[in-house]
Design a protein around this motif. Structure first.
Motif, mmCIF file in Angstrom:
data_model
loop_
_atom_site.group_PDB
_atom_site.id
_atom_site.type_symbol
_atom_site.label_atom_id
_atom_site.label_comp_id
_atom_site.label_asym_id
_atom_site.label_seq_id
_atom_site.Cartn_x
_atom_site.Cartn_y
_atom_site.Cartn_z
ATOM 1 N N LYS A 144 0.809 -1.218 0.000
ATOM 2 C CA LYS A 144 0.000 0.000 0.000
ATOM 3 C C LYS A 144 0.843 1.269 0.000
ATOM 4 C CE LYS A 144 -3.999 -2.212 2.130
ATOM 5 N NZ LYS A 144 -4.958 -2.216 3.261
ATOM 6 N N VAL A 145 2.065 1.179 0.500
ATOM 7 C CA VAL A 145 3.001 2.304 0.466
ATOM 8 C C VAL A 145 4.368 1.759 0.081
ATOM 9 C CG1 VAL A 145 4.089 4.187 1.725
ATOM 10 C CG2 VAL A 145 1.720 3.564 2.252
ATOM 11 N N ARG A 146 4.972 2.360 -0.918
ATOM 12 C CA ARG A 146 6.259 1.854 -1.401
ATOM 13 C C ARG A 146 7.457 2.484 -0.694
ATOM 14 N NH1 ARG A 146 5.077 1.167 -7.978
ATOM 15 N NH2 ARG A 146 3.560 -0.527 -7.693
ATOM 16 N N HIS A 147 7.347 3.765 -0.346
ATOM 17 C CA HIS A 147 8.458 4.463 0.299
ATOM 18 C C HIS A 147 7.912 5.414 1.356
ATOM 19 C CE1 HIS A 147 11.098 2.956 -2.880
ATOM 20 N NE2 HIS A 147 10.168 3.334 -3.740
ATOM 21 N N PHE A 148 8.793 5.782 2.305
ATOM 22 C CA PHE A 148 8.367 6.587 3.442
ATOM 23 C C PHE A 148 9.323 7.753 3.659
ATOM 24 C CE2 PHE A 148 6.968 2.257 3.945
ATOM 25 C CZ PHE A 148 5.654 2.370 4.367
ATOM 26 N N GLY A 149 8.797 8.803 4.269
ATOM 27 C CA GLY A 149 9.628 9.958 4.590
ATOM 28 C C GLY A 149 8.959 10.807 5.650
ATOM 29 N N VAL A 150 9.447 12.028 5.786
ATOM 30 C CA VAL A 150 8.945 12.932 6.810
ATOM 31 C C VAL A 150 8.788 14.328 6.220
ATOM 32 C CG1 VAL A 150 9.963 11.633 8.728
ATOM 33 C CG2 VAL A 150 11.290 13.453 7.613
ATOM 34 N N ALA A 171 12.648 11.210 2.067
ATOM 35 C CA ALA A 171 12.460 12.642 1.831
ATOM 36 C C ALA A 171 12.148 13.358 3.137
ATOM 37 C CB ALA A 171 11.340 12.883 0.827
ATOM 38 N N ASN A 172 12.497 14.634 3.176
ATOM 39 C CA ASN A 172 12.103 15.532 4.266
ATOM 40 C C ASN A 172 11.616 16.818 3.609
ATOM 41 O OD1 ASN A 172 11.680 16.784 6.722
ATOM 42 N ND2 ASN A 172 13.856 17.123 7.164
ATOM 43 N N GLN A 173 10.313 17.074 3.704
ATOM 44 C CA GLN A 173 9.731 18.264 3.082
ATOM 45 C C GLN A 173 9.766 19.414 4.091
ATOM 46 O OE1 GLN A 173 5.369 19.337 1.529
ATOM 47 N NE2 GLN A 173 6.280 17.658 0.357
ATOM 48 N N VAL A 174 10.452 20.490 3.718
ATOM 49 C CA VAL A 174 10.675 21.605 4.642
ATOM 50 C C VAL A 174 10.323 22.923 3.960
ATOM 51 C CG1 VAL A 174 12.513 20.418 5.913
ATOM 52 C CG2 VAL A 174 13.098 21.807 3.909
ATOM 53 N N GLN A 175 9.983 23.933 4.772
ATOM 54 C CA GLN A 175 9.711 25.244 4.190
ATOM 55 C C GLN A 175 11.029 25.920 3.838
ATOM 56 O OE1 GLN A 175 7.310 27.932 6.534
ATOM 57 N NE2 GLN A 175 7.026 29.329 4.819
ATOM 58 N N LEU A 176 11.121 26.375 2.582
ATOM 59 C CA LEU A 176 12.372 26.973 2.125
ATOM 60 C C LEU A 176 12.124 27.855 0.912
ATOM 61 C CD1 LEU A 176 15.488 27.160 2.253
ATOM 62 C CD2 LEU A 176 15.573 25.122 0.791
ATOM 63 N N ARG A 211 21.824 15.371 3.254
ATOM 64 C CA ARG A 211 22.764 15.062 2.179
ATOM 65 C C ARG A 211 23.610 13.840 2.530
ATOM 66 N NH1 ARG A 211 25.815 20.415 0.079
ATOM 67 N NH2 ARG A 211 26.486 18.930 -1.539
ATOM 68 N N ARG A 212 24.041 13.750 3.771
ATOM 69 C CA ARG A 212 24.869 12.606 4.182
ATOM 70 C C ARG A 212 24.088 11.301 4.139
ATOM 71 N NH1 ARG A 212 26.227 15.900 8.576
ATOM 72 N NH2 ARG A 212 25.112 14.495 9.991
ATOM 73 N N ASN A 213 22.790 11.373 4.396
ATOM 74 C CA ASN A 213 21.988 10.154 4.544
ATOM 75 C C ASN A 213 21.084 9.864 3.345
ATOM 76 O OD1 ASN A 213 22.317 9.013 7.508
ATOM 77 N ND2 ASN A 213 22.369 11.245 7.650
ATOM 78 N N GLY A 214 21.303 10.581 2.239
ATOM 79 C CA GLY A 214 20.538 10.295 1.032
ATOM 80 C C GLY A 214 19.066 10.627 1.145
ATOM 81 N N ILE A 215 18.717 11.574 2.026
ATOM 82 C CA ILE A 215 17.329 11.999 2.204
ATOM 83 C C ILE A 215 17.098 13.227 1.332
ATOM 84 C CG2 ILE A 215 15.613 12.847 3.846
ATOM 85 C CD1 ILE A 215 17.176 11.354 6.046
ATOM 86 N N THR A 216 16.157 13.143 0.416
ATOM 87 C CA THR A 216 15.906 14.240 -0.504
ATOM 88 C C THR A 216 15.110 15.346 0.183
ATOM 89 O OG1 THR A 216 15.926 12.741 -2.393
ATOM 90 C CG2 THR A 216 14.846 14.883 -2.698
ATOM 91 N N LEU A 217 15.620 16.577 0.093
ATOM 92 C CA LEU A 217 14.894 17.722 0.627
ATOM 93 C C LEU A 217 13.877 18.198 -0.394
ATOM 94 C CD1 LEU A 217 17.901 19.608 2.197
ATOM 95 C CD2 LEU A 217 15.906 18.800 3.473
ATOM 96 N N GLN A 218 12.676 18.465 0.071
ATOM 97 C CA GLN A 218 11.612 19.025 -0.757
ATOM 98 C C GLN A 218 11.220 20.375 -0.166
ATOM 99 O OE1 GLN A 218 8.455 16.103 -0.707
ATOM 100 N NE2 GLN A 218 9.500 14.753 -2.154
#
Length: 309
Positions: A144-150, A171-176, A211-218
């Motif tokens: 039901k969910v293929r990938h997870f993030g915050v 992913a980590n979606q942040v205000q920027l 960046r170190r942990n391969g987490i994409t910023l959105q």
């Protein structure tokens, strides 16, 4: 459209993301036009949340009703949604029961069997990582969910989740935006005597950590400031003068330059567009294709009011 690798997910996605939080009162034809123009511009990641709209899952439902994705079209796009905010309060809920209930609601509203990415929307101080892990495990195992993030998470909050969650957080979606950029400017204030409003210890190192942990910023609200949209806003005369000059140089619009400022960063930031106008998506797409010089990037940062030591 430039594409990015989402390292922790093993996915390739467009650098621009179509955010669909404002389609609440749009007609089917308006929603279809927005979606079509975004797809023609190369956007293939769609951003939703369970709370967007007048009621639970309202914008997710409106999107599905208006666009009516075929099975083939569904495979050509990635759908991302978010859970965790309780609007009646507000409060936050990362419990197993809430995550499972809201994902089911999103799947039904979106008329799809799976989400490509599920984000935890805002940090829940009462989070129990084991409950999150249990929900993620079951959702992933069921397909039901293929990938997870915050979303909007600090380094410490991500690390706490990782004590139990086994799936990579992709992913980590942040205000920027160029005006609201504390996660970038705070690091430049290190080892200075002055205490500035640019300093935000809670966001310290989040860019470097991701960046170190391969987490994409959105980046959400990429054109927002404390005084509303900064483009053509008289509160930001120097910034708008600079945006206009660079827009003329590169044959794009100021929206394109504001987008290019974000996409220039080597972290490979995805830009979440909240517009309901297809033309704005196209302007942003044109900007994402160009690469500002280092000098231009810093010039925009200073023009936005950030004081570099």
């Amino acid at each position: 459209m430039r594409t990015l690798e989402l390292p922790a997910a093993g996915l390739t996605a467009s650098q621009l993301v179509l955010g669909l939080m404002r389609i609440n009162d749009k007609t089917d034809a308006q929603i279809r036009e927005l979606y079509t123009r975004a797809r023609e511009a190369g956007v293939d990641l769609l951003d939703h949340a369970d709370i967007y709209g007048d009621g639970p899952h309202h914008c997710e439902r409106r999107f599905a009703e208006a666009v009516q994705l075929s099975s083939a079209e569904r495979e050509q796009v990635m759908i991302q949604s978010k859970v965790g905010i309780i609007k009646d309060g507000p409060s936050y809920d990362f419990s197993y029961e809430h995550i499972m209930t809201e994902v089911e609601g999103s799947l039904q509203a979106l008329q799809t069997d799976y989400l490509d990415i599920l984000l935890l929307h805002r940090p829940d101080p009462l989070v129990e990582p084991e409950e999150v892990a249990r929900a993620f495990e079951e959702l992933h195992a069921a397909g039901k969910v293929r990938h997870f993030g915050v979303s909007n998470h600090t380094v410490g909050q991500i690390e706490l989740l990782r004590t139990a969650v086994q799936q990579p957080l992709v992913a980590n979606q942040v205000q920027l935006s160029v005006v609201h950029a504390p996660i970038l400017t705070e690091g430049m204030q290190a080892n200075t005597l002055a205490q500035t409003e640019q300093s935000t210890p809670a966001g310290s190192d989040i860019v470097e950590y991701c960046r170190r942990n391969g987490i994409t910023l959105q980046a959400w609200s990429p054109y927002q400031s404390p005084h509303g949209v900064f483009i053509d806003n008289p509160a930001y005369p120097e910034l708008n003068t600079t945006l206009a000059r660079l827009a003329e140089k590169y044959s794009v619009t100021p929206t394109g330059i504001a987008t290019a400022w974000l996409t220039r960063h080597p972290a490979g930031i995805q830009v979440v567009l909240g517009t309901t106008q297809g033309g704005r998506v196209e302007e942003a797409a044109a900007g994402a294709e160009l690469r500002l010089t280092r000098a231009e990037w810093y010039e925009l940062l200073r023009a936005a009011g950030h004081k570099l030591p």
